[in-house]
Design a protein around this motif. Structure first.
Motif, PDB file in Angstrom:
ATOM      1  N   HIS A 633       0.815  -0.905  -0.140  1.00  0.00           N
ATOM      2  CA  HIS A 633      -0.464  -0.100  -0.065  1.00  0.00           C
ATOM      3  C   HIS A 633       0.723   1.362  -0.156  1.00  0.00           C
ATOM      4  CE1 HIS A 633      -3.024   2.660   2.331  1.00  0.00           C
ATOM      5  NE2 HIS A 633      -3.315   1.936   0.858  1.00  0.00           N
ATOM      6  N   MET A 634       2.032   1.256   0.648  1.00  0.00           N
ATOM      7  CA  MET A 634       2.560   2.546   0.573  1.00  0.00           C
ATOM      8  C   MET A 634       4.397   1.799   0.457  1.00  0.00           C
ATOM      9  SD  MET A 634       1.108   5.017   3.699  1.00  0.00           S
ATOM     10  CE  MET A 634       0.819   2.951   4.793  1.00  0.00           C
ATOM     11  N   ARG A 635       5.316   2.774   0.271  1.00  0.00           N
ATOM     12  CA  ARG A 635       6.611   2.340   0.263  1.00  0.00           C
ATOM     13  C   ARG A 635       7.716   1.526   0.910  1.00  0.00           C
ATOM     14  NH1 ARG A 635       9.830   5.300  -4.762  1.00  0.00           N
ATOM     15  NH2 ARG A 635      11.222   2.950  -3.936  1.00  0.00           N
ATOM     16  N   LYS A 636       6.914   1.542   2.201  1.00  0.00           N
ATOM     17  CA  LYS A 636       7.262   0.899   4.357  1.00  0.00           C
ATOM     18  C   LYS A 636       7.919  -0.332   3.563  1.00  0.00           C
ATOM     19  CE  LYS A 636       4.388   3.714   7.423  1.00  0.00           C
ATOM     20  NZ  LYS A 636       3.036   3.556   8.692  1.00  0.00           N
ATOM     21  N   PRO A 637       9.965  -0.020   4.201  1.00  0.00           N
ATOM     22  CA  PRO A 637      10.053  -1.467   4.358  1.00  0.00           C
ATOM     23  C   PRO A 637       9.604  -2.545   5.327  1.00  0.00           C
ATOM     24  CG  PRO A 637      11.363   0.306   5.223  1.00  0.00           C
ATOM     25  CD  PRO A 637      10.200   1.161   5.269  1.00  0.00           C
ATOM     26  N   GLU A 638       8.176  -2.313   6.010  1.00  0.00           N
ATOM     27  CA  GLU A 638       7.986  -3.511   6.262  1.00  0.00           C
ATOM     28  C   GLU A 638       6.860  -4.005   5.244  1.00  0.00           C
ATOM     29  OE1 GLU A 638       6.075   0.157   8.592  1.00  0.00           O
ATOM     30  OE2 GLU A 638       7.898  -0.558   7.354  1.00  0.00           O
ATOM     31  N   LEU A 639       6.122  -3.244   4.553  1.00  0.00           N
ATOM     32  CA  LEU A 639       5.197  -3.191   4.032  1.00  0.00           C
ATOM     33  C   LEU A 639       5.539  -4.078   2.389  1.00  0.00           C
ATOM     34  CD1 LEU A 639       2.405  -0.608   3.899  1.00  0.00           C
ATOM     35  CD2 LEU A 639       2.737  -2.512   4.880  1.00  0.00           C
ATOM     36  N   VAL A 640       7.221  -3.743   1.668  1.00  0.00           N
ATOM     37  CA  VAL A 640       7.240  -4.332   0.608  1.00  0.00           C
ATOM     38  C   VAL A 640       8.164  -5.667   1.433  1.00  0.00           C
ATOM     39  CG1 VAL A 640      10.133  -3.953  -0.450  1.00  0.00           C
ATOM     40  CG2 VAL A 640       8.060  -1.759   0.128  1.00  0.00           C
ATOM     41  N   ALA A 641       8.413  -6.007   2.254  1.00  0.00           N
ATOM     42  CA  ALA A 641       9.145  -6.952   2.875  1.00  0.00           C
ATOM     43  C   ALA A 641       8.240  -8.358   3.016  1.00  0.00           C
ATOM     44  CB  ALA A 641      10.110  -6.811   4.263  1.00  0.00           C
ATOM     45  N   LYS A 642       6.967  -7.752   3.497  1.00  0.00           N
ATOM     46  CA  LYS A 642       6.481  -9.255   3.668  1.00  0.00           C
ATOM     47  C   LYS A 642       5.454  -9.290   2.057  1.00  0.00           C
ATOM     48  CE  LYS A 642       4.110 -10.195   6.492  1.00  0.00           C
ATOM     49  NZ  LYS A 642       4.955 -11.498   7.451  1.00  0.00           N
ATOM     50  N   ALA A 643       5.290  -7.826   1.197  1.00  0.00           N
ATOM     51  CA  ALA A 643       5.060  -8.478  -0.476  1.00  0.00           C
ATOM     52  C   ALA A 643       6.157  -9.516  -0.755  1.00  0.00           C
ATOM     53  CB  ALA A 643       5.239  -6.969  -1.067  1.00  0.00           C
ATOM     54  N   ARG A 644       7.364  -9.224  -0.925  1.00  0.00           N
ATOM     55  CA  ARG A 644       7.891 -10.228  -1.246  1.00  0.00           C
ATOM     56  C   ARG A 644       7.986 -11.411  -0.417  1.00  0.00           C
ATOM     57  NH1 ARG A 644      10.710  -7.867  -4.841  1.00  0.00           N
ATOM     58  NH2 ARG A 644      11.921  -5.241  -4.808  1.00  0.00           N
ATOM     59  N   GLU A 645       7.793 -11.327   0.664  1.00  0.00           N
ATOM     60  CA  GLU A 645       7.691 -13.136   1.061  1.00  0.00           C
ATOM     61  C   GLU A 645       6.353 -13.660   0.969  1.00  0.00           C
ATOM     62  OE1 GLU A 645       6.094 -12.907   5.335  1.00  0.00           O
ATOM     63  OE2 GLU A 645       8.334 -11.968   5.490  1.00  0.00           O
ATOM     64  N   ILE A 646       5.310 -12.947   0.569  1.00  0.00           N
ATOM     65  CA  ILE A 646       3.938 -13.172  -0.331  1.00  0.00           C
ATOM     66  C   ILE A 646       4.188 -14.452  -1.273  1.00  0.00           C
ATOM     67  CG2 ILE A 646       1.807 -12.392  -1.479  1.00  0.00           C
ATOM     68  CD1 ILE A 646       1.758 -10.469   0.588  1.00  0.00           C
ATOM     69  N   GLU A 647       5.299 -12.644  -2.500  1.00  0.00           N
ATOM     70  CA  GLU A 647       5.981 -13.449  -3.620  1.00  0.00           C
ATOM     71  C   GLU A 647       6.401 -14.492  -3.842  1.00  0.00           C
ATOM     72  OE1 GLU A 647       7.745 -10.771  -7.455  1.00  0.00           O
ATOM     73  OE2 GLU A 647       8.712 -10.496  -5.434  1.00  0.00           O
ATOM     74  N   LYS A 648       6.958 -14.524  -2.999  1.00  0.00           N
ATOM     75  CA  LYS A 648       7.096 -16.698  -2.879  1.00  0.00           C
ATOM     76  C   LYS A 648       6.461 -17.551  -2.696  1.00  0.00           C
ATOM     77  CE  LYS A 648      11.529 -14.908  -0.558  1.00  0.00           C
ATOM     78  NZ  LYS A 648      12.872 -15.217   0.076  1.00  0.00           N
ATOM     79  N   ILE A 649       5.245 -17.183  -1.920  1.00  0.00           N
ATOM     80  CA  ILE A 649       4.578 -18.048  -1.650  1.00  0.00           C
ATOM     81  C   ILE A 649       3.257 -18.593  -3.075  1.00  0.00           C
ATOM     82  CG2 ILE A 649       2.349 -18.225  -0.716  1.00  0.00           C
ATOM     83  CD1 ILE A 649       2.953 -16.620   1.770  1.00  0.00           C
ATOM     84  N   LEU A 650       3.509 -17.105  -3.806  1.00  0.00           N
ATOM     85  CA  LEU A 650       2.384 -17.206  -5.500  1.00  0.00           C
ATOM     86  C   LEU A 650       3.937 -18.282  -6.109  1.00  0.00           C
ATOM     87  CD1 LEU A 650       1.050 -13.751  -5.500  1.00  0.00           C
ATOM     88  CD2 LEU A 650       0.285 -15.879  -4.398  1.00  0.00           C
ATOM     89  N   ALA A 651       5.020 -17.725  -5.885  1.00  0.00           N
ATOM     90  CA  ALA A 651       5.834 -18.481  -6.763  1.00  0.00           C
ATOM     91  C   ALA A 651       5.668 -19.971  -6.456  1.00  0.00           C
ATOM     92  CB  ALA A 651       7.363 -17.913  -6.465  1.00  0.00           C
ATOM     93  N   ARG A 652       6.036 -20.735  -5.797  1.00  0.00           N
ATOM     94  CA  ARG A 652       5.399 -22.265  -4.944  1.00  0.00           C
ATOM     95  C   ARG A 652       4.149 -22.679  -5.549  1.00  0.00           C
ATOM     96  NH1 ARG A 652       8.594 -20.459  -0.241  1.00  0.00           N
ATOM     97  NH2 ARG A 652       6.733 -20.140   0.787  1.00  0.00           N
ATOM     98  N   ALA A 653       3.293 -21.942  -5.501  1.00  0.00           N
ATOM     99  CA  ALA A 653       1.834 -22.390  -5.472  1.00  0.00           C
ATOM    100  C   ALA A 653       1.887 -22.548  -7.193  1.00  0.00           C
ATOM    101  CB  ALA A 653       0.966 -21.982  -5.244  1.00  0.00           C
TER     102      ALA A 653
END
Length: 742
Positions: A633-653
């Protein structure tokens, strides 16, 4: 309806339904496959859910499928004529202004009613979209672009960009699942360069041509039938044409594709058509062969062509495919590959290009039995048909909404196998996102079909350029295998056993093994096998040669052999026959992937009501170029980091996705994903990372078309997206299960 199909996929296949789909316990000996496969569930659910009910479609196209409305148009037209004649009579008799005024009013009212009825009854000529904005979107987001643009480009050659390439791959993958895997077809990958001898025998060298005219002032070439169609479309679109003239012009359009060169020339002259760019005179129409020729090897002695279709490669491998199928009819070969046609005037995006991708099937079947084992599974599929008899006269010019079963039963569709592929193709069109009511199956008129064809249907889609053929389904009878069998002296037949053996007397040819062996040496085995396999008519030809010349010549594996009288013994023999060799008929569904792709883009395009600048592609999730976006939603480091975790979940699926962590507002980023048709968006917001100071692993999930959002646990997100993409669940189900995010 579709679950019944699971029990008859192939002989020897045991099928068990499971929660994740369907379990295949065996695969009929044609390949080792014992994995879980949910494909039929996907097809069943997608068709059942759909994007519109059949009631909606009947309402939308009521006019063009309703014979009563056609009758009303005819009656209203006659009434307009009566009012017009009455008005002329009053004017001739110099009636009062009041009387003439009343007559004018009545005439205009009748004409208004006629126009309203006609608008409902007319078959739409083109899709109503803002083509300028659509084309800007295609270019801006690099769905496609002219090839070799740095050097000015070449008309008819396009490069497909990342979103287009991804969607094209998804459609082809879906096609393989829907046809090749589901039907146990045998896929081959054949060469694009084809020797000239093959295409001479198939008839392409002599007949694969379109009629062309030239601008006499600058030699620019145009396809004659398209020039006439576009000229007439311009007149009809202007609205400045009488009802009688409209009927005349539409009659010309319905015949233009089957006109020969003299008829095209005459029509161009009568309509006064000039060259579009210069207004100059046009030449007479003449044929132009559409194949690209080439030389094979450095000697210049071997000519070939870039293939105009993939079908010939399948026919060349018929004997191998026959063996692969266990020597039993029916069986099918399939091929996905590039084809090439030197179009006279390429244009209209991917609709008319020089190089394109085809997905073709050659389904081989007994000519005396064109039933299909799985026809019951498509019997109730409703399809929009445009039969040939409804294309002939204005009174009958309408489409028919019916079931495949009824169309086969009443003879509209020639046989069950053609009907089966019509039904399966309708389901495929629905899966990839073509809008119901905006694709139809048009039957070829008798003059359009080749002399050997028995029935042909085109799946046509409604585009901003008009109705466009995307799929052809043709019963080609035995033509292809027959001509190649004769030209190559090959056994392109299948042995069909009788129910009971029969005894017949026939003329046979018995080789003298000793003399044949001495004369033919290493070729003896092949020639002997050839002679023993000859039909009686061929043996009679050898007998005639022996009586007239004392010898005969046979060609085996491309080599001529002279056989004398003493090498062969010709005699009548009683033979016990257990079956007969037949040349199979071929049912050919041919899919133009580029045209299907472009049609999906156009039919899915719309502009948001709240913002004319926001274009959206409402693509089917199963073929969309990207399934899901991930947006902090914003360029906060914690949000971007969580988004990259979700990326990995989607990639594994194995869920296709894109991450947009740019500084643009969330609204602009949503708009960017909507432009390329991404159906779902995950937003990582403050609710994902904190709630009362505690970690809360949830995200919001947004649906593209409704723009509604729900809050979903991250642990659910991959499975939920899989279910949505493969239609195991609907967005309405999601709204009912998860809390709304406002």
């Amino acid at each position: 309806m579709w679950l019944g199909f699971l029990r008859v996929v192939s002989r020897g296949t045991r099928v068990r339904e499971t929660e994740s789909g369907v379990s295949f316990a065996a695969w009929d000996g044609r390949g080792a496959c014992a994995s879980q496969w949910a494909w039929w569930r996907v097809t069943e659910r997608a068709f059942a859910a759909g994007r519109a009910t059949m009631a909606d479609i009947r309402s939308e196209i009521a006019g063009v499928v309703n014979p009563d409305l056609s009758k009303q148009v005819k009656e209203a037209g006659a009434q307009v004529g009566q009012y017009r004649d009455s008005l002329k009579k009053l004017k001739a008799e110099k009636a009062s202004k009041e009387a003439i005024g009343e007559a004018v009013k009545a005439y205009k009212n009748a004409q208004t009613q006629l126009d309203a009825l006609q608008a409902r009854a007319d078959i739409p000529r083109r899709l109503d979209i803002n083509r300028s904005q659509f084309e800007q979107l295609m270019k801006y987001r690099f769905f496609l672009a002219p090839a070799f643009g740095l050097y000015g480009g070449v008309s008819g050659l396009y490069d497909i960009g990342p979103p287009g390439c991804s969607m094209k791959a998804n459609i082809i993958q879906l096609w393989r699942k829907h046809f090749v895997i589901a039907e146990s077809m045998h896929e081959v990958d054949t060469t694009s360069i084809t020797p000239s001898d093959v295409l001479k025998v198939s008839g392409h060298v002599a007949k694969f041509a379109d009629m062309m005219v030239r601008d006499l002032s600058n030699d620019k070439c145009y396809r004659a039938d398209h020039l006439i169609e576009e000229y007439i479309a311009g007149i009809l679109d202007s609205g400045k044409v009488t009802s009688e003239r409209k009927v005349e012009l539409e009659a010309i359009c319905s015949e233009v594709e089957i006109m020969d060169a003299p008829a095209l020339t005459k029509t161009i002259r009568e309509l006064g058509i000039k060259a579009p760019e210069t207004e100059g005179e046009l030449s007479e129409a003449y044929p132009f062969n559409l194949m690209f020729n080439t030389m094979i090897g450095p000697t210049g002695k071997h000519y070939g062509f870039l293939r105009p279709e993939t079908a010939q490669g399948i026919f060349m491998n018929f004997e191998r495919l026959r063996a692969e199928s266990g020597e039993v009819l029916p069986f099918a070969g399939a091929c996905v590959g590039q084809a090439f046609r030197n179009e006279i005037s390429p244009r209209q995006g991917l609709l008319r290009v020089l190089e394109f991708t085809l997905c073709e099937i050659e389904h081989f079947v007994d000519p005396e039995n064109k039933s299909h084992a799985n026809f019951a599974e498509v019997r109730d599929v409703e399809v929009l048909l445009f039969p040939k008899e409804h294309q002939e006269t204005e009174d009958e010019k309408r489409m028919i909404l019916t079931t495949v079963g009824k169309a086969v039963d009443n003879g509209t569709i020639a046989n069950e196998t053609v009907g089966y592929f019509v039904g399966r193709t309708a389901l495929f069109a629905d899966l990839i996102g073509l809008k119901r009511g905006k694709f139809r199956f048009r039957q070829h008129k008798d003059k359009e079909m080749a002399h050997y064809a028995q029935d042909c249907w085109d799946l046509e889609t409604l585009t901003s350029y008009g109705w466009v053929e995307c799929v052809g389904i043709a019963d080609r009878s035995c033509y292809d295998l027959t001509v190649h069998s004769k030209a190559a002296n090959a056994n392109l037949r299948v042995f069909v056993p009788f129910d009971k053996p029969i005894s017949t007397e026939r003329l046979v040819c018995e080789p003298n093994k000793g003399l044949m062996g001495k004369a033919l040496k290493k070729d003896n085995k092949a020639v002997t096998a050839y002679l023993l396999g000859l039909e009686e008519d061929a043996v009679k030809k050898i007998q005639q040669d022996m009586e007239e010349k004392g010898e005969t010549v046979v060609t085996v594996e491309g080599k001529d052999h002279i056989l004398s009288k003493d090498m062969l013994k010709l005699k009548n023999k009683t033979i016990k026959e257990t079956g007969s060799w037949i040349v199979p008929s071929v049912i050919e569904p041919s899919f133009g992937i580029g045209r299907l792709l472009y049609s999906c883009w156009e039919q899915s395009y719309y502009i948001r009501d709240d913002d004319p600048a926001k274009g959206v592609l409402s693509l089917s999730p199963i073929v969309a170029p990207v399934a899901c976006s991930v947006l902090p939603h914003m360029r906060k480091p914690e949000l971007v980091a969580k988004a990259r975790e979700i990326e990995k979940i989607l990639a594994r699926a194995a869920i296709s996705h894109t991450l947009d962590a740019s500084g643009a507002s969330i609204g602009k980023r949503y708009a960017r994903t909507d432009e390329i048709g991404i159906p779902f968006g995950i937003t990582v917001d403050l609710g994902t990372t904190e709630a009362g100071g505690k970690l809360q692993d949830t995200v919001t999930l947004r649906e593209r078309d409704t723009m509604k959002q729900v809050r979903v646990p991250i642990s659910d997100i991959a499975g939920l997206l899989k279910d949505l993409i493969e239609t195991r669940t609907t967005w309405d189900d999601v709204l009912g299960k998860y809390p709304a995010q406002t």
